[in-house]
Motif scaffolding. Structure first.
Motif, PDB file in Angstrom:
ATOM      1  N   ALA A  66       0.755  -0.780  -0.029  1.00  0.00           N
ATOM      2  CA  ALA A  66      -0.055   0.248   0.033  1.00  0.00           C
ATOM      3  C   ALA A  66       0.395   1.404  -0.120  1.00  0.00           C
ATOM      4  O   ALA A  66       0.672   2.866  -1.312  1.00  0.00           O
ATOM      5  N   SER A  67       2.119   0.892   0.840  1.00  0.00           N
ATOM      6  CA  SER A  67       2.780   2.422   0.695  1.00  0.00           C
ATOM      7  C   SER A  67       3.056   2.909  -0.738  1.00  0.00           C
ATOM      8  O   SER A  67       3.753   3.383  -1.093  1.00  0.00           O
ATOM      9  N   LEU A  68       3.732   1.547  -1.325  1.00  0.00           N
ATOM     10  CA  LEU A  68       4.434   1.580  -2.734  1.00  0.00           C
ATOM     11  C   LEU A  68       3.499   1.871  -3.570  1.00  0.00           C
ATOM     12  O   LEU A  68       4.439   2.795  -4.824  1.00  0.00           O
ATOM     13  N   TRP A  69       2.536   1.709  -3.617  1.00  0.00           N
ATOM     14  CA  TRP A  69       0.725   2.524  -4.932  1.00  0.00           C
ATOM     15  C   TRP A  69       0.384   3.022  -4.585  1.00  0.00           C
ATOM     16  O   TRP A  69      -0.634   3.361  -5.090  1.00  0.00           O
ATOM     17  N   GLY A  70       0.092   2.933  -2.955  1.00  0.00           N
ATOM     18  CA  GLY A  70      -1.041   4.538  -2.985  1.00  0.00           C
ATOM     19  C   GLY A  70      -0.810   5.657  -3.086  1.00  0.00           C
ATOM     20  O   GLY A  70       0.320   6.405  -3.673  1.00  0.00           O
ATOM     21  N   SER A  71      -1.716   6.610  -3.018  1.00  0.00           N
ATOM     22  CA  SER A  71      -1.804   8.638  -3.168  1.00  0.00           C
ATOM     23  C   SER A  71      -1.041   8.970  -2.333  1.00  0.00           C
ATOM     24  O   SER A  71       0.109   9.299  -2.001  1.00  0.00           O
ATOM     25  N   LEU A  72      -1.696   8.939  -0.788  1.00  0.00           N
ATOM     26  CA  LEU A  72      -1.038  10.098   0.143  1.00  0.00           C
ATOM     27  C   LEU A  72       0.452   9.101   0.866  1.00  0.00           C
ATOM     28  O   LEU A  72       0.137   8.345   1.441  1.00  0.00           O
ATOM     29  N   GLY A 121     -10.861   1.081  -8.807  1.00  0.00           N
ATOM     30  CA  GLY A 121      -9.985   2.186  -8.786  1.00  0.00           C
ATOM     31  C   GLY A 121      -9.070   2.156 -10.086  1.00  0.00           C
ATOM     32  O   GLY A 121      -9.015   3.214 -10.464  1.00  0.00           O
ATOM     33  N   LEU A 122      -9.545   0.515 -11.056  1.00  0.00           N
ATOM     34  CA  LEU A 122      -8.677   1.224 -12.284  1.00  0.00           C
ATOM     35  C   LEU A 122      -9.834   1.015 -12.794  1.00  0.00           C
ATOM     36  O   LEU A 122      -9.402   2.362 -14.547  1.00  0.00           O
ATOM     37  N   LEU A 123     -11.366   1.075 -12.970  1.00  0.00           N
ATOM     38  CA  LEU A 123     -12.439   1.880 -13.444  1.00  0.00           C
ATOM     39  C   LEU A 123     -12.287   3.219 -13.050  1.00  0.00           C
ATOM     40  O   LEU A 123     -14.257   4.351 -13.746  1.00  0.00           O
ATOM     41  N   SER A 421      -8.538   7.756  -6.847  1.00  0.00           N
ATOM     42  CA  SER A 421      -8.590   5.740  -7.960  1.00  0.00           C
ATOM     43  C   SER A 421      -7.660   5.674  -7.589  1.00  0.00           C
ATOM     44  O   SER A 421      -7.398   4.103  -7.530  1.00  0.00           O
ATOM     45  N   LYS A 422      -6.103   6.823  -7.843  1.00  0.00           N
ATOM     46  CA  LYS A 422      -4.635   5.871  -7.582  1.00  0.00           C
ATOM     47  C   LYS A 422      -4.783   5.263  -5.610  1.00  0.00           C
ATOM     48  O   LYS A 422      -3.970   3.397  -5.697  1.00  0.00           O
ATOM     49  N   GLU A 423      -5.545   5.269  -4.980  1.00  0.00           N
ATOM     50  CA  GLU A 423      -5.515   5.266  -3.433  1.00  0.00           C
ATOM     51  C   GLU A 423      -6.738   3.857  -3.227  1.00  0.00           C
ATOM     52  O   GLU A 423      -6.307   3.176  -2.469  1.00  0.00           O
ATOM     53  N   GLY A 428      -6.383  -1.679  -3.002  1.00  0.00           N
ATOM     54  CA  GLY A 428      -6.520  -3.498  -4.009  1.00  0.00           C
ATOM     55  C   GLY A 428      -4.700  -4.147  -3.680  1.00  0.00           C
ATOM     56  O   GLY A 428      -5.948  -5.460  -3.391  1.00  0.00           O
ATOM     57  N   LEU A 429      -4.329  -3.914  -4.003  1.00  0.00           N
ATOM     58  CA  LEU A 429      -3.195  -4.257  -4.133  1.00  0.00           C
ATOM     59  C   LEU A 429      -2.723  -5.002  -2.532  1.00  0.00           C
ATOM     60  O   LEU A 429      -1.936  -5.964  -2.943  1.00  0.00           O
ATOM     61  N   ALA A 430      -2.451  -3.899  -1.736  1.00  0.00           N
ATOM     62  CA  ALA A 430      -2.718  -4.309  -0.823  1.00  0.00           C
ATOM     63  C   ALA A 430      -3.237  -5.621  -0.527  1.00  0.00           C
ATOM     64  O   ALA A 430      -2.815  -6.685   0.763  1.00  0.00           O
TER      65      ALA A 430
END
Length: 713
Positions: A66-72, A121-123, A421-423, A428-430
């Protein structure tokens, strides 16, 4: 400014280049968060019905991903109270609490939540959260916080907490056992509360949660707080207790067997439903009837065992060593002469077959498996997929809403930009990756994110440092947590969730819009009544909010207008004014003219005409009409034709450009010309007065001249 495709795909690249000061800030913030994360994660795992080690598993890989692919950067992901309870509520009807099936379904649920969040998120479907109005969210959060907090009461009292489909009745069972409270356990809970509150006021730089865990664990070890002993059923020297224990073991075996049978029948029902032929429909009806009978029997047996569990716990025993060296347990006050008891009061903590677990002290965390979670694909139990899907969807949205609100609150202080959406993608990935490492459902944590922001976290690297700290705990420090009292974890959960209760928002909603406030209150009580199935409560609230929105859309605010003392147009029904004009009416319509409320528009004009039968014209104030759809345009033409047949002309003023363009593209100008569209209200009033109230003979409508722009005003 265009975004870099590489940083869009790999958001963590934005952390670099990183200065030494940034690295130090993230390290300090990461260590500080880890001090809160370790005890919190263990407490929340128990809330989810899982062994405490699964809370640590959920604080490892999901945090990193989540830290690698999150927004904030300051958002910390991991176990949270609300989703932990919702996870337990979703899985509990399908498997015995704490069993291997329960664990497997909890991990599978995390995978489902992760996939749903990733797809949303992707949509770029974060907008779905808008279907949850603020009063609905507040009502649900308040109820969930109460349910989560009160569910920990049994651990503070050290009494059984039977789990059924009715949380309120389960809680009442706990309250009835107040006289059975284990005093040392209660004292540990009170001490934990005092330490956390005192640390906030006296030494705010040191996490009170960590201090409470350290002190209570040491005291628990020093006084021998835990004392458990597993003995054969024959060691219980009391006929009533043996009968209860035997009945419990027998009924539990029947419950396990019924659980296997109902799962198989559910699978057969899904298979037959997919075939869709005449013979399968008949078999399907028979299987569904059998399933209803078995579920009823399963529920009755569970209730019976709950009663036995409470009854066994209410018995008090004394421990003695028999002449042959065996451990014997006599009911309090019935120890035979010549035998000496150990001075402790013992009670039955559990029954497993012909073995009875006796407890002579309080409950502690106990043994925690050492080592990191291994990579293992989550077990996909498709027979439970459709049963878990509604809960997974609600958990995906609730978790996202929680993470988004946290992100926006922190971003307001750090001035970071949050991409919802990025969050969603990061969350989701997390969950997806975490499910391959035995993690249950995770989301953004308000308390840990606030700690991170307060301690100067600059990038998501701080979360990775906190995950490394959890890794060290899993590898080397789990034996030190053995003597941590369960009551301490219960207090940590209670204090975390009771801070979420917000009554002021509902009171403010009552002052602003009472209908919405009522929906929030209904959501609150429905969530309490439907607990532990929390998803049903918020789904009901969301449904009521949507219905309320549709009702408002169907019946927008309308009024006949008059002139107030200051010369402004005002509604007759809300103000002490008279309608303007003798031979014309001004009507305001505050809403889009569409298929939902087109008939309402017609009714409003007919009602206005009925109240003023002498009127020869109606002026529609269209400043509140934002758009017109096909149905609205067709109904508008019908109304104009009907009124004209009765000698009444309809005019419009203050139409928005997009509304006027829609009418021009339709066939409206086959009925009206430019004289019927007046740009400003002032010019419209002059025109209506001069035309219909000047005393001159009324002029007929000019012939239609085709599409044009308004020329009056």
């Amino acid at each position: 400014m265009r975004s870099n495709p590489l940083t869009t795909l790999l958001p963590f690249l934005r952390w670099f280049p990183m200065s030494g000061a940034t690295l130090r800030s993230d390290l300090i913030a990461g260590i500080t968060v880890a001090l809160v994360l370790v005890p919190q994660s263990m407490a929340y795992a128990q809330l989810a019905g899982l062994p405490v080690v699964y809370g640590l598993y959920a604080s490892f890989m999901p945090v990193i991903v989540a830290s690698l692919w999150g927004s904030l950067p300051q958002l910390h992901t991991g176990p949270v109270a609300m989703l932990s309870l919702m996870s337990a509520a979703a899985v509990l009807p399908l498997a015995a609490l704490g069993s291997e099936d329960f664990i497997a379904l909890s991990v599978m649920l995390a995978l489902m939540v992760g996939v749903l969040r990733l797809l949303l998120g992707l949509l770029r479907m974060g907008i779905l959260v808008n279907f949850l109005s603020s009063p609905v969210i507040v009502g649900f959060t308040n109820a969930a916080a109460l349910i989560i907090g009160l569910s920990q009461l049994s651990k503070i009292l050290n009494v059984p907490f039977p789990r059924t489909d009715n949380f309120v009745l389960d809680l009442w069972t706990v309250v009835e056992q107040l006289p059975e409270t284990h005093l040392p356990t209660l004292l540990f809970a009170i001490a934990t509360f005092a330490i956390i509150i005192g640390a906030r006021r006296v030494i705010p730089k040191i996490p009170g949660v960590l201090l409470a865990v350290l002190l209570t664990t040491v005291v628990s070890w020093a006084i021998g707080f835990e004392r458990n002993q597993e003995v054969p059923l024959a060691a219980i020297q009391d006929a009533e207790a043996r009968e209860l224990a035997t009945g419990y073991a027998s009924t539990q075996r029947a419950i396990d067997s019924l659980g296997v049978t109902t799962a198989r029948i559910n699978q057969d029902i899904r298979t037959l439903a997919a075939e869709k032929n005449d013979s399968s429909f008949a078999d399907l009806a028979l299987l569904e009837a059998d399933l209803r009978v078995l579920n009823r029997e399963l529920s009755q047996r569970k209730l019976a065992n709950n009663e036995r569990q409470v009854a066994l716990h209410g018995l008090r025993f004394e421990h003695v060593i028999g002449d042959d060296g065996r451990d014997l347990f006599y009911r309090h006050g019935t120890v035979p002469a010549g035998l000496e008891a150990d001075g402790r009061t013992w009670r039955v903590a559990g029954v497993d077959g012909d073995q009875v677990k006796m407890m002579g002290g309080g409950a502690v965390v106990g043994s925690i498996p050492a080592g990191l979670p291994s990579f293992k694909a989550p077990e996909l139990r498709m027979d439970f997929f459709w049963t878990l899907l509604p809960s997974a969807l609600v958990m995906a949205l609730i978790g996202f809403m929680e993470a988004t609100s946290i992100s926006k609150a922190i971003a307001a202080q750090t001035r970071e930009r949050v991409d919802t959406s990025k969050e969603l993608v990061g969350q989701g990935l997390a969950n997806i990756v975490g499910s391959f490492f035995s993690s249950y459902t995770v989301s953004g944590s308000f308390s840990r994110s606030a700690v991170a922001a307060k301690n100067g976290a600059k990038t998501g690297l701080f979360a990775i440092f906190s995950a490394i700290a959890v890794m060290i705990v899993l590898l080397f420090l789990t034996p030190l947590l053995y003597h941590l009292p369960q009551a301490v974890l219960a207090v940590i959960v209670m204090m975390a969730v009771f801070g979420l209760i917000n009554v002021r928002s509902l009171l403010r909603a009552w002052q602003i819009e009472r209908q919405e406030a009522v929906v929030g209150v209904i959501t609150f009580f429905a969530t309490l009544a439907m607990a532990p199935q929390l998803a049903n409560g918020i789904l009901l609230g969301a449904g009521l909010a949507i219905i309320l929105f549709l009702v408002r859309t169907m019946k927008p605010r309308t009024d006949i207008l008059g002139m107030d003392a200051e010369g402004r147009l005002a509604g007759v029904s809300m103000n002490d004014v008279e309608p303007i004009g003798q031979n014309y009416i001004i009507v305001r319509f505050d809403g889009s003219l569409n298929f939902v409320n087109a008939s309402r528009f017609e009714d409003v004009l007919l009602e206005a005409r009925a109240k003023n039968p002498q009127a020869r014209a109606v002026l529609v104030d269209g400043s509140g009409i934002n758009d017109v759809d096909v149905t609205g345009e067709e109904r508008l033409r019908d109304v104009i034709a009907t009124f004209r047949d009765n000698g009444v002309e309809i005019y419009f003023t203050s139409l928005k450009a997009q509304v006027y363009d829609t009418l021009r593209r339709g066939r409206m100008f086959h009925l009206l010309n430019e004289n019927h569209f007046i740009r400003t209200k002032e010019r419209a009033l002059e025109f209506m007065h001069e035309t219909f109230d000047s005393g001159d003979e009324l002029r007929p409508a000019a012939p239609a001249v085709g599409p044009s722009t308004p020329v009056l005003g």
